[in-house]
Design an enzyme around this catalytic site. Structure first.
Site, PDB file in Angstrom:
ATOM      1  N   LYS A  82       1.754  -2.961   6.142  1.00 25.45           N
ATOM      2  CA  LYS A  82       2.157  -2.723   4.725  1.00 25.45           C
ATOM      3  C   LYS A  82       3.650  -2.207   4.412  1.00 25.45           C
ATOM      4  O   LYS A  82       3.912  -2.645   3.424  1.00 25.45           O
ATOM      5  CB  LYS A  82       1.148  -1.505   4.385  1.00 25.45           C
ATOM      6  CG  LYS A  82      -0.361  -2.157   4.322  1.00 25.45           C
ATOM      7  CD  LYS A  82      -0.362  -3.287   3.205  1.00 25.45           C
ATOM      8  CE  LYS A  82      -1.945  -3.505   3.025  1.00 25.45           C
ATOM      9  NZ  LYS A  82      -1.977  -4.747   2.166  1.00 25.45           N
ATOM     10  N   TYR A 118      -2.305  -0.984  10.363  1.00 27.68           N
ATOM     11  CA  TYR A 118      -2.464  -1.360   9.234  1.00 27.68           C
ATOM     12  C   TYR A 118      -0.951  -0.873   8.388  1.00 27.68           C
ATOM     13  O   TYR A 118      -0.282  -1.732   7.427  1.00 27.68           O
ATOM     14  CB  TYR A 118      -3.587  -0.786   8.186  1.00 27.68           C
ATOM     15  CG  TYR A 118      -3.745  -0.939   6.665  1.00 27.68           C
ATOM     16  CD1 TYR A 118      -4.177  -1.909   6.366  1.00 27.68           C
ATOM     17  CD2 TYR A 118      -3.320   0.175   5.895  1.00 27.68           C
ATOM     18  CE1 TYR A 118      -4.423  -2.048   4.875  1.00 27.68           C
ATOM     19  CE2 TYR A 118      -3.344   0.024   4.646  1.00 27.68           C
ATOM     20  CZ  TYR A 118      -3.823  -1.165   4.124  1.00 27.68           C
ATOM     21  OH  TYR A 118      -4.201  -1.085   2.617  1.00 27.68           O
ATOM     22  N   SER A 129       0.848  -1.030  -0.157  1.00 28.32           N
ATOM     23  CA  SER A 129       0.245  -0.045   0.078  1.00 28.32           C
ATOM     24  C   SER A 129       0.873   1.385   0.051  1.00 28.32           C
ATOM     25  O   SER A 129       2.316   1.254   0.356  1.00 28.32           O
ATOM     26  CB  SER A 129      -1.016   0.131   1.425  1.00 28.32           C
ATOM     27  OG  SER A 129      -1.349   1.180   1.470  1.00 28.32           O
TER      28      SER A 129
END
Ligand code: NAP
Length: 262
Positions: free
Chosen positions: A164, A160, A147
């Site tokens: 990532k 998150y 990401s």
């Protein structure tokens, strides 16, 4: 004419029931692949049946299994079944994942562990399970969906963004340990129009206003589409990208080029 040709290749794609995963399947279908896809969604779901119909209409095969990628046993069984069904696996697109946006102070141990299992460990376990099959391919490739949060982030998007970012390290290690038999690349999309991303906009009081504001912050003047991410997956999986390994490519419509917003 230069074209991406993945005719007769077998691609395994995770998270095909929605968004980017479904877009990847659509593009790989056009590039000539047969595809094994998984998600937790039932096989008779309309997205799944439509992907299957599109593949079968052009004489390619679709194999689907309900798999929770955080359950190692289900994941390895799916890889084994795919290899046995098609006799080979050439390409793995490790895509399944969801936003786990909690904030560093609010994040619980359970949030942390769930995010770790889904958005980090599952990618490593899938790569490990697929390795023997990919080594037998003439052009074994793993594309790991990371990401833009691997490069910069937004308040509240912890943990998150942590996993990532960690995926870029996974990409490097797998590439240097498993090359040249297997190439491993990361793909880091920015804002892509998916149901997963809609949830981000819906977290604002006026989702459409926030969407329009976000579009204006992109030099490309738009958000990305799942098929645009799929096109990168097709290119990175092809022999045209034979020199691409060990790195993560950012695909963000120019958003990260801006140092300070107007
Ligand atoms: N959209 C973006 O702007 C964006 C930007 C950067 C990175 N990404 C990354 O791109 C990937 C796809 O995101 P998306 O936006 O397309 O999300 P999405 O629309 O929410 O789709 C997520 C996909 O992952 C599957 N999935 C989730 N948890 C799973 C599990 N435990 N086991 C198996 N499958 C699971 C879902 O299927 P089921 O629910 O049916 O299991 C679904 O097919 C993610 O890794 C995400 O982090 C997206």
């Amino acid at each position: 004419m230069l074209a991406i040709n993945l005719k007769d290749k077998v691609a395994l794609v995770t998270g095909v029931s929605s968004g980017i995963g479904a877009g990847v399947v659509k593009v790989l279908t056009k590039a000539g692949c047969s595809i094994a896809g998984c998600s937790r969604t039932e096989e008779n779901d309309k997205t799944i049946t439509s992907l299957k119909d599109d593949l079968e209409a052009v004489g390619q095969q679709f194999f689907y299994r309900r798999v929770d990628v955080t359950k190692e046993e289900q994941l390895t069984k799916f890889v084994q079944e795919t290899g046995e069904k098609f006799g080979k696996i050439d390409i793995v697109i490790s895509n399944a994942g969801v936003n786990v946006f909690r904030g560093a102070a609010q994040c619980t141990n359970d949030d942390w562990m769930y995010n770790h299992e889904l958005n980090l460990a599952a990618h490593w376990r899938l790569a490990k399970a697929a390795k023997p099959w990919l080594e037998k391919s003439e052009n074994g490739v793993i594309v790991i969906m990371t990401s833009n949060h691997a490069f910069s982030s937004i308040k509240g998007c912890f943990p998150y963004n942590v996993t990532k970012t960690a995926l870029t390290g996974l990409v490097r290690s797998l590439a240097i340990e498993w090359g040249p038999a297997i190439r491993v690349v990361g793909l880091a999309p920015g804002f892509i129009e998916t149901p997963g991303n809609d949830k981000w906009f819906e977290s604002f009081p006026d989702a459409e206003a926030e969407r329009q504001r976000t579009i204006k912050l992109h030099p490309a003047g738009k958000l990305g589409t799942p098929e645009e991410v799929g096109a990168w997956c097709a290119f990175l999986s092809s022999s045209l990208a034979a020199f691409a390994t060990g790195t993560t490519y950012l695909l963000d419509g120019g958003r990260s080029a801006i140092l300070q917003d107007d």
